[in-house]
Design an enzyme around this catalytic site. Sequence first.
Site, short mmCIF file in Angstrom:
data_model
loop_
_atom_site.label_atom_id
_atom_site.label_comp_id
_atom_site.label_asym_id
_atom_site.label_seq_id
_atom_site.Cartn_x
_atom_site.Cartn_y
_atom_site.Cartn_z
N LYS A 192 33.50 -14.61 83.89
CA LYS A 192 34.21 -13.58 84.65
C LYS A 192 33.87 -12.25 84.01
O LYS A 192 34.21 -12.00 82.84
CB LYS A 192 35.70 -13.84 84.62
CG LYS A 192 36.46 -12.72 85.31
CD LYS A 192 37.90 -13.07 85.55
CE LYS A 192 38.60 -11.90 86.22
NZ LYS A 192 40.00 -12.18 86.47
N LYS A 245 31.98 -15.05 88.60
CA LYS A 245 32.72 -14.01 89.33
C LYS A 245 32.39 -12.65 88.76
O LYS A 245 32.44 -12.50 87.55
CB LYS A 245 34.21 -14.30 89.20
CG LYS A 245 35.11 -13.24 89.76
CD LYS A 245 36.53 -13.59 89.45
CE LYS A 245 37.41 -12.46 89.95
NZ LYS A 245 38.75 -12.60 89.53
C1 PBG Z 1 43.40 -12.02 87.88
C2 PBG Z 1 42.34 -11.96 88.91
C3 PBG Z 1 41.57 -10.86 89.34
C4 PBG Z 1 40.81 -11.34 90.40
C5 PBG Z 1 41.09 -12.69 90.55
N1 PBG Z 1 42.02 -13.05 89.60
C6 PBG Z 1 41.58 -9.45 88.95
C7 PBG Z 1 41.10 -8.99 87.64
O1 PBG Z 1 40.70 -9.74 86.78
O2 PBG Z 1 41.23 -7.78 87.45
C8 PBG Z 1 39.86 -10.52 91.23
C9 PBG Z 1 39.64 -11.03 92.60
C10 PBG Z 1 38.97 -10.08 93.51
O3 PBG Z 1 38.57 -8.95 93.15
O4 PBG Z 1 38.83 -10.46 94.67
N2 PBG Z 1 42.97 -11.81 86.59
#
Ligand code: PBG
Length: 322
Positions: A192, A245
């Site tokens: 991520k 992601k």
């Molecule tokens: C929670 C989370 C996030 C997303 C999914 N789970 C945001 C982040 O990490 O700031 C992002 C999902 C998206 O942008 O569609 N941590």
Amino acid sequence: MKHRPRRLRKNAAIRGLVRETTLNINDLICPVFVTEEENIKREIPSMPGQFHFSIDRLEEEINEISTLGIQAVILFGLPEYKDEYASSAHANDGIVQQAVRLIRHNHPELFIITDVCLCQYTSHGHCGIIEDNSIDNDRSVEVLARVTLSHAKAGADMVAPSDMMDGRVKAIREILDNNNYKDVSIMSYSAKYSSAFYGPFREAVSSSPSFGDRKTYQMDPANSDEAIREAGLDLEQGADILMVKPAMAYMDIIHRFKKNFNVPIAAYNVSGEYSMIKAAAKEGFIDETGIMLETITGIKRAGADLIITYFAKDIARWLSSS
Ligand code: PBG
């Protein structure tokens, strides 16, 4: 000429016969935002076509998702109450826990995934617990494990930790096993990245950090080998599915995961990727359906077996009409 690749592009039939990648409704996971309010179906300004639903209106959405033939949802909660310790994230009657119970009851056919993170539930908007102005990894992991257990108790089929703390998959697997939730699976947000593509989502769930950024826990977008190390650790700790992601700017990572690891690979086509397409389409700069299909096909071609996308319902409609 002996070689004429155009022969296999002559008409739609032969193109169909040799097509290597096809979208399938079974690959799709549909995100759902649930809010702790009443009588709400509210469009998210930064994500046209996406809505917040209160529990009393949630069935409208879930019913539509299920009727379209989509088999899996991933739930995100917007709690009423936030504090430093993210206590509402693991409350038995927390917003996600309520949503899971309701969907479990009304739709036994649906596979329910929950996003496990603290940022929507902390007053400071970080994904972990803060100690001396920094994110305390191990305390955060303890809380994430409690969140997981509460989701499993409510009836979640799978949890998806998105916090990027070290060792969370191990702690989550242990708490699930110790409480007899051996069949609850883990889809780890392994790679991520610390990405600007989450902007619209953070607006949607009010989770922007009130100070600093997420760079001490989310990955540097410049790194690829590190993603392999992260994924290797998650697998060792018991992850069932590995996720990359965002997706579009990280297709090389999806591809490396697919080549390196013999487990299902998921990709998250995130909010910014969705909103860019929506905004450009609204301006008339691009053809929305064409771009949507090309994007999701590209993510699958790169190696994603499962795709989380805000386009899930649109793709399901397109699949059933084509
Ligand atoms: C929670 C989370 C996030 C997303 C999914 N789970 C945001 C982040 O990490 O700031 C992002 C999902 C998206 O942008 O569609 N941590």
